[in-house]
Design an enzyme around this catalytic site. Structure first.
Site, PDB file in Angstrom:
ATOM      1  N   MET A 114       0.835  -1.198   0.000  1.00 10.23           N
ATOM      2  CA  MET A 114       0.000   0.000   0.000  1.00 10.23           C
ATOM      3  C   MET A 114       0.870   1.249   0.000  1.00 10.23           C
ATOM      4  O   MET A 114       0.409   2.347   0.325  1.00 10.23           O
ATOM      5  CB  MET A 114      -0.953   0.005   1.197  1.00 10.23           C
ATOM      6  CG  MET A 114      -2.003  -1.086   1.121  1.00 10.23           C
ATOM      7  SD  MET A 114      -3.539  -0.723   2.008  1.00 10.23           S
ATOM      8  CE  MET A 114      -2.924  -0.495   3.680  1.00 10.23           C
ATOM      9  N   GLY A 145      11.285  -2.771   5.670  1.00  6.15           N
ATOM     10  CA  GLY A 145      10.557  -4.036   5.668  1.00  6.15           C
ATOM     11  C   GLY A 145      10.095  -4.400   4.274  1.00  6.15           C
ATOM     12  O   GLY A 145      10.253  -5.541   3.828  1.00  6.15           O
ATOM     13  N   HIS A 146       9.519  -3.423   3.559  1.00  5.57           N
ATOM     14  CA  HIS A 146       9.116  -3.668   2.173  1.00  5.57           C
ATOM     15  C   HIS A 146      10.326  -3.997   1.298  1.00  5.57           C
ATOM     16  O   HIS A 146      10.264  -4.867   0.426  1.00  5.57           O
ATOM     17  CB  HIS A 146       8.409  -2.435   1.599  1.00  5.57           C
ATOM     18  CG  HIS A 146       7.122  -2.093   2.272  1.00  5.57           C
ATOM     19  ND1 HIS A 146       6.993  -1.012   3.117  1.00  5.57           N
ATOM     20  CD2 HIS A 146       5.903  -2.684   2.225  1.00  5.57           C
ATOM     21  CE1 HIS A 146       5.751  -0.944   3.556  1.00  5.57           C
ATOM     22  NE2 HIS A 146       5.069  -1.944   3.037  1.00  5.57           N
ATOM     23  N   GLN A 164     -10.200  -2.709   2.615  1.00  3.51           N
ATOM     24  CA  GLN A 164      -9.711  -3.305   3.856  1.00  3.51           C
ATOM     25  C   GLN A 164      -9.679  -2.318   5.009  1.00  3.51           C
ATOM     26  O   GLN A 164      -9.166  -2.637   6.089  1.00  3.51           O
ATOM     27  CB  GLN A 164      -8.338  -3.949   3.642  1.00  3.51           C
ATOM     28  CG  GLN A 164      -7.214  -3.011   3.284  1.00  3.51           C
ATOM     29  CD  GLN A 164      -5.995  -3.765   2.790  1.00  3.51           C
ATOM     30  OE1 GLN A 164      -5.984  -4.320   1.695  1.00  3.51           O
ATOM     31  NE2 GLN A 164      -4.947  -3.815   3.614  1.00  3.51           N
ATOM     32  N   GLU A 214       5.981 -11.637   7.295  1.00  4.50           N
ATOM     33  CA  GLU A 214       5.480 -12.383   8.447  1.00  4.50           C
ATOM     34  C   GLU A 214       4.878 -11.481   9.524  1.00  4.50           C
ATOM     35  O   GLU A 214       4.146 -11.977  10.387  1.00  4.50           O
ATOM     36  CB  GLU A 214       6.601 -13.229   9.053  1.00  4.50           C
ATOM     37  CG  GLU A 214       7.023 -14.392   8.167  1.00  4.50           C
ATOM     38  CD  GLU A 214       8.040 -15.302   8.839  1.00  4.50           C
ATOM     39  OE1 GLU A 214       8.562 -14.929   9.915  1.00  4.50           O
ATOM     40  OE2 GLU A 214       8.330 -16.384   8.282  1.00  4.50           O
ATOM     41  N   LYS A 215       5.157 -10.184   9.492  1.00  8.52           N
ATOM     42  CA  LYS A 215       4.554  -9.296  10.494  1.00  8.52           C
ATOM     43  C   LYS A 215       3.034  -9.374  10.427  1.00  8.52           C
ATOM     44  O   LYS A 215       2.354  -9.379  11.442  1.00  8.52           O
ATOM     45  CB  LYS A 215       5.016  -7.853  10.315  1.00  8.52           C
ATOM     46  CG  LYS A 215       4.460  -6.907  11.396  1.00  8.52           C
ATOM     47  CD  LYS A 215       4.971  -5.501  11.228  1.00  8.52           C
ATOM     48  CE  LYS A 215       4.225  -4.782  10.124  1.00  8.52           C
ATOM     49  NZ  LYS A 215       2.792  -4.525  10.491  1.00  8.52           N
ATOM     50  N   ASP A 216       2.505  -9.465   9.195  1.00  7.30           N
ATOM     51  CA  ASP A 216       1.069  -9.636   9.003  1.00  7.30           C
ATOM     52  C   ASP A 216       0.763 -11.128   8.859  1.00  7.30           C
ATOM     53  O   ASP A 216       0.314 -11.593   7.809  1.00  7.30           O
ATOM     54  CB  ASP A 216       0.621  -8.867   7.757  1.00  7.30           C
ATOM     55  CG  ASP A 216       0.847  -7.372   7.907  1.00  7.30           C
ATOM     56  OD1 ASP A 216       0.155  -6.751   8.720  1.00  7.30           O
ATOM     57  OD2 ASP A 216       1.734  -6.841   7.208  1.00  7.30           O
ATOM     58  N   GLN A 249      -2.777 -12.305   7.860  1.00  6.53           N
ATOM     59  CA  GLN A 249      -2.972 -12.047   6.435  1.00  6.53           C
ATOM     60  C   GLN A 249      -2.260 -13.098   5.582  1.00  6.53           C
ATOM     61  O   GLN A 249      -2.830 -13.638   4.629  1.00  6.53           O
ATOM     62  CB  GLN A 249      -2.451 -10.656   6.091  1.00  6.53           C
ATOM     63  CG  GLN A 249      -2.414 -10.349   4.608  1.00  6.53           C
ATOM     64  CD  GLN A 249      -1.875  -8.963   4.330  1.00  6.53           C
ATOM     65  OE1 GLN A 249      -2.605  -7.994   4.395  1.00  6.53           O
ATOM     66  NE2 GLN A 249      -0.579  -8.858   4.039  1.00  6.53           N
ATOM     67  N   SER A 276       6.840  -0.656  10.361  1.00  8.02           N
ATOM     68  CA  SER A 276       5.466  -0.526   9.885  1.00  8.02           C
ATOM     69  C   SER A 276       5.266   0.881   9.349  1.00  8.02           C
ATOM     70  O   SER A 276       5.843   1.846   9.873  1.00  8.02           O
ATOM     71  CB  SER A 276       4.471  -0.784  11.024  1.00  8.02           C
ATOM     72  OG  SER A 276       3.159  -0.409  10.652  1.00  8.02           O
TER      73      SER A 276
END
Length: 283
Positions: free
Chosen positions: A29, A35-36, A60, A147-149, A152, A184
């Site tokens: 998003m 992280g991305h 969402q 893995e944080k989500d 999901q 995040s």
């Protein structure tokens, strides 16, 4: 690096390439951070071509959530993607008509009636709907998720399996700040004091890891240790659960032969933060 703004455009650009090259896809998003970038690095290691989507999915977000103020930083995101070696960015203005999609998917109730799904009804329906659309447009061989989500990730794996999608879902480890806070996009909402308090989330998870590694199998004991750490930081969790990583069913007691994962969601200031870590019992 090319930027496509419509489904037809990205399809045309990938059509001839997919005949001889593999495609890895990283849906985001935007508001990209390290992280991305770790997802992009994994994608580059696994495929010939990397496609990143940047789309803030309205489906969402629930009522009174942060859709309108969710950070949109496309120019900075595009620069990071170019530096990371991304081949294509898919950046549509919308994926739906004025009245939304005519057909939406429903996430498996057994996987979305707990954790984040319990307090965000419809959230994961919006996630699987948009990921299904993106998979249909990009048609990747591999899709990389963080893995944080974890919830999901689990739901998307189930969707791919149930719908027999020809996509390999690959998980990438959570990337953390030096003090342990999971990276995040919502961390930018934190004030200096919030940022200091937020460290307690990863500290609470690590405390449960240490107890489990020392042989503690009682769930209540593990959770109480974490709750104390959170309370000392002024944090009351939305949830603190220990669950099976695949079924997401509650674990009543740790067992060295059965995997477990600890999950926390908490509001710190105006930011809702989530994190999780595996628990391994040593006997």
């Amino acid at each position: 690096m090319r930027v496509a703004h419509s489904a037809d455009e990205i399809r045309r650009q990938l059509q001839s390439l997919r005949k001889s090259q593999s495609i890895a896809f990283v849906p985001t998003m935007g508001c990209l951070h390290d992280g991305h970038l770790s997802l992009i690095r994994k994608a580059k290691a696994l495929a010939d071509i990397v496609v990143v989507s940047i789309y803030v999915n309205p489906l969402q977000f629930g009522a009174n959530e942060d859709l309108d103020k969710y950070p949109r930083t496309f120019e900075a995101d595009a620069k990071l993607c170019a530096e990371a070696g991304v081949d294509f960015i898919f950046h549509p203005s919308t994926l739906y008509g004025k009245n939304g999609p005519a057909i939406t998917l429903q996430a498996a109730a057994s996987l979305c009636d707990c954790l984040c799904g319990a307090s965000r009804p419809g959230h994961f329906d919006g996630v699987v709907t948009v990921v299904n659309i993106l998979f249909n447009i990009v048609q990747p061989d591999i899709a990389v998720f963080g893995e944080k989500d974890w919830q999901q990730l689990t739901i998307i794996r189930r969707m791919v399996s149930d719908l027999h999608m020809p996509v390999e879902v690959v998980a990438a480890e959570t990337i953390r700040e030096k003090d342990g806070l999971a990276m995040s996009s919502r961390n930018r909402y934190l004030t200096a004091d919030d940022r200091t308090a937020a460290i307690a989330i990863s500290q609470a998870l690590r405390s449960m890891q240490r107890l489990a590694a020392s042989g503690e199998s009682d769930i209540d004991t593990l959770k109480q240790e974490a709750l104390t750490i959170l309370a000392n930081a002024g944090i009351t969790p939305e949830y603190l659960d220990i669950r099976h990583p695949a079924s997401l069913k509650n674990r009543r007691k740790l067992n060295s032969l059965r995997p477990a994962r600890a999950f926390i969601a908490a509001r710190v200031g105006t930011a809702r933060l989530i994190d999780n870590m595996p628990l391994e019992l040593t006997q």
